[in-house]
Design an enzyme around this catalytic site. Structure first.
Site, short mmCIF file in Angstrom:
data_model
loop_
_atom_site.label_atom_id
_atom_site.label_comp_id
_atom_site.label_asym_id
_atom_site.label_seq_id
_atom_site.Cartn_x
_atom_site.Cartn_y
_atom_site.Cartn_z
N ASP A 232 52.42 22.54 14.99
CA ASP A 232 51.18 22.40 15.47
C ASP A 232 49.92 23.14 14.26
OD1 ASP A 232 48.76 22.35 17.03
OD2 ASP A 232 49.06 24.32 18.12
N HIS A 330 49.47 10.28 20.18
CA HIS A 330 48.34 11.39 19.76
C HIS A 330 47.79 11.36 18.62
CE1 HIS A 330 45.78 14.93 20.18
NE2 HIS A 330 46.48 15.17 19.33
#
Length: 422
Positions: A232, A330
């Site tokens: 992330d 995404h």
């Protein structure tokens, strides 16, 4: 938050703090339905956590500067987010006195010194531990303090987004603080100090605790993972890139007030991850939801092992003739090219607060995104993600806040002085 495209590197005018590190950027996943990412710049050698002997505690982040600390600095291991509401009748004078008290205390705490003569000694044995305290102003504060004519136009309420279920008691607030450090006692002590100094002037509205990977926990600096297990931080904008300052910090002009020059806007979202549902998916399906491989963060449009730094090519086809990166993945929905170039600097932290009544984890992301204008950053990206991002099925936005983050405290002055006396 939304994945932000890589830009050409170029010169930019930044403080020394802004250029301390540019290694692993930390981002989670999406903004709107997304999980946002945390910044994970590599710590400078001095006071870093790469060795033993107390080095972790000696790290000190300068409190004063052009911008507030806690925006461009390396992400710490722990954070406490909190918001206070100004007491009735406190007014402008009460707010000024409070900000002066807080500034004096934070100036000392970030240097590893007691906040006052009769400190509670909770953090007595610790060093600064890279402590930062970042302040923001909520929209309602301006009316309460008699400053309505100085409220920024961009501090308008965020619109409602599909699928969110916001709890006002866990969001908003007149005065927001982000307190980060590499030691949990240092964080708790700093919040307790601010709370004591606010007694009679402002009351605690809500607080949330979060965490990130402890500096030095890996053999080399690297992008961290979120509670979904995904790397992330890929494509978070970095200091030194062309246009970075314009994306993150405010400049006077248009409807941006002069007192906010060098400041920013912060969007906070508490985003619960539906981990029980997510973990039922096979890894291959999880990767298609994100558009990246779980092992190394490489995009599905590139060979396995190419690494997270490989640019995603949205035109590449997969073996079945369809797009290698699915239409609702995404990183495709969040791509700046499809969002008018919208970008923001994400600095999110994970949270895990036990279990909900149904036994599912009360866990997810404390999403934090700094930007020059939320109307051009968070709002358009979140709107698109909430409607077309496959990841949104595994996320619930449960609390929200928007704050104007003033510039750093001037020499000999206090946080917010530009607003109150400018």
């Amino acid at each position: 938050m939304s994945a932000v495209h890589d830009e050409k590197k170029g010169s930019a005018g930044f403080t020394r703090r802004a250029l301390l590190g540019t290694a692993g950027a930390g981002l989670l996943v999406g903004a709107g339905a997304g999980v946002a990412g945390a910044v994970a710049y590599e710590r400078p050698a001095e006071g870093s956590a790469t060795g033993g002997g107390g080095a972790l505690g000696t790290g000190r982040v300068p409190f004063r500067g052009e911008h507030q600390a806690g925006i461009l600095d390396p992400q710490q291991a722990g954070v406490r987010l909190a918001a206070f509401d100004l007491a009735d009748g406190a007014g402008r004078d009460g707010l000024r006195t409070l900000l002066q008290r807080w500034t004096k205390a934070v100036d000392r705490l970030t240097a590893g010194e007691p906040a006052e003569e009769f400190d509670n000694q909770v953090a007595l044995d610790a060093g600064p531990c890279s402590l930062t305290v970042t302040l923001g102003f909520g929209a309602a504060l301006f009316d309460k303090a008699g400053l309505a004519d100085r409220r920024p136009a961009a501090l308008e309420p965020l619109p409602a987004f599909p699928g969110e279920a916001l709890d006002p008691a866990r969001g908003e607030g007149d005065l927001f603080v982000q307190i980060g450090a590499d030691d949990a006692l240092v964080v708790a002590h700093a919040l307790r100090t601010l709370q004591k100094l606010a007694a009679g002037t402002a009351a605690l509205r809500w607080q949330s605790a979060g965490f990130a990977r402890t500096p030095g926990a890996t053999a080399r600096p690297m992008t961290g993972r979120n509670l979904m297990g995904q790397i992330d931080g890929t494509n978070n904008p970095k200091p030194g890139q062309d246009g970075f300052a314009a994306k993150v910090f405010c400049t006077p002009g248009g409807d941006q007030p002069a007192w906010l020059a060098g400041g920013s806007y912060l969007v906070f979202r508490r985003i619960r991850m539906l981990l029980d549902h997510w973990e039922e998916l096979p890894v291959e399906r999880q990767e298609r939801v994100l558009g990246r491989r779980k092992s190394d963060g490489s995009p599905l449009s590139a060979p396995a092992g190419s690494g997270e730094g490989t640019a995603a090519d949205l035109s590449v086809q997969g073996p079945d003739g369809g797009p290698a990166i699915p239409s609702d993945a995404h990183i495709r929905v969040a791509a700046p090219a499809g969002n008018g170039g919208a970008a923001m600097l994400r600095r999110g932290f994970s949270y895990h607060d036990g279990a909900l009544p149904d036994g599912s984890p009360d866990a997810g992301l404390l999403f934090l995104a700094f930007q020059a204008d939320p109307r051009k950053g968070f709002t358009p990206v979140q709107r698109k993600l909430s409607r077309g991002d496959g990841l949104s099925r595994f996320l619930r936005h449960e609390a929200s806040g928007l704050y104007a983050v003033p510039p750093g405290a001037p020499a000999g002055g206090y946080l917010g002085q530009q607003l109150l006396e400018g």
